[in-house]
Write an enzyme that holds these catalytic residues in place. Structure first.
Site, mmCIF file in Angstrom:
data_model
loop_
_atom_site.group_PDB
_atom_site.id
_atom_site.type_symbol
_atom_site.label_atom_id
_atom_site.label_comp_id
_atom_site.label_asym_id
_atom_site.label_seq_id
_atom_site.Cartn_x
_atom_site.Cartn_y
_atom_site.Cartn_z
ATOM 1 N N GLN A 129 0.831 -1.201 0.000
ATOM 2 C CA GLN A 129 0.000 0.000 0.000
ATOM 3 C C GLN A 129 0.865 1.251 0.000
ATOM 4 O O GLN A 129 1.169 1.813 1.045
ATOM 5 C CB GLN A 129 -0.963 0.013 1.189
ATOM 6 C CG GLN A 129 -1.969 1.133 1.058
ATOM 7 C CD GLN A 129 -3.086 1.046 2.065
ATOM 8 O OE1 GLN A 129 -3.184 0.120 2.857
ATOM 9 N NE2 GLN A 129 -3.941 2.038 2.038
ATOM 10 N N PHE A 130 1.216 1.701 -1.204
ATOM 11 C CA PHE A 130 2.091 2.861 -1.336
ATOM 12 C C PHE A 130 1.435 4.135 -0.804
ATOM 13 O O PHE A 130 2.129 5.087 -0.441
ATOM 14 C CB PHE A 130 2.524 3.061 -2.791
ATOM 15 C CG PHE A 130 1.531 3.797 -3.644
ATOM 16 C CD1 PHE A 130 1.642 5.169 -3.835
ATOM 17 C CD2 PHE A 130 0.482 3.121 -4.249
ATOM 18 C CE1 PHE A 130 0.720 5.850 -4.622
ATOM 19 C CE2 PHE A 130 -0.433 3.784 -5.035
ATOM 20 C CZ PHE A 130 -0.318 5.160 -5.225
ATOM 21 N N THR A 131 0.110 4.177 -0.721
ATOM 22 C CA THR A 131 -0.568 5.404 -0.286
ATOM 23 C C THR A 131 -0.253 5.772 1.152
ATOM 24 O O THR A 131 -0.493 6.916 1.561
ATOM 25 C CB THR A 131 -2.093 5.304 -0.479
ATOM 26 O OG1 THR A 131 -2.597 4.207 0.298
ATOM 27 C CG2 THR A 131 -2.444 5.115 -1.944
#
Length: 146
Positions: free
Chosen positions: A78-80
């Protein structure tokens, strides 16, 4: 590296309507790889999460780790989590690692956890549009940064 760790009764991840990973009692880990993350951070995070004492003992005290209860782990990229929302209304993702480097580090984290965990490991698909379902236990949610 940033991880959001949730204690769950169960969790699963779907891609294109199909369940590709599921676990029972254990931890759901949303993992974000940042620009300057190294192999030592992978080792630190896997050890920290596997041994984090957030499961209850017989007295209701959080004194047991995932390893102690032989629990499972579902790992989702989850890069966010690297999104900086301090300015304006649109998150800035400049601290997130580039996809190729992030995928390599994410896979190293999975390998490290899989080689040490007493329970089962399930994963999402890096970069895919995933639908994650969970039954949170507690709720207990921790944010770990390294």
């Amino acid at each position: 590296m940033i991880a959001v760790v949730q204690r769950v009764y169960e969790a699963s991840v779907k891609v294109d309507g199909e369940i590709i990973g599921s676990i029972g009692n254990g931890l759901l880990v949303f993992l974000c790889v940042e620009n300057r993350d190294t192999d030592d951070k992978v080792t630190y995070m896997s050890e920290k999460i596997l041994n984090l004492r957030i499961f209850e003992d017989n007295n209701g005290k959080m004194s047991k780790s995932l390893q102690d209860i032989n629990g499972d782990m579902l790992i989702i990229s989850q890069f966010t989590l690297a999104g900086d929302c301090s300015k304006g209304r649109r998150p800035d993702f400049t601290e997130a690692a580039k996809p190729d480097a992030a995928k390599e580090t994410y896979n190293k984290f999975i390998e490290d956890v899989s080689s040490k965990i007493n329970g089962n490991t399930a994963i999402g698909i890096f970069g895919a549009d995933m639908k994650v379902s969970l039954i949170n236990d507690g709720p207990v949610t921790m944010i770990i940064k390294r």
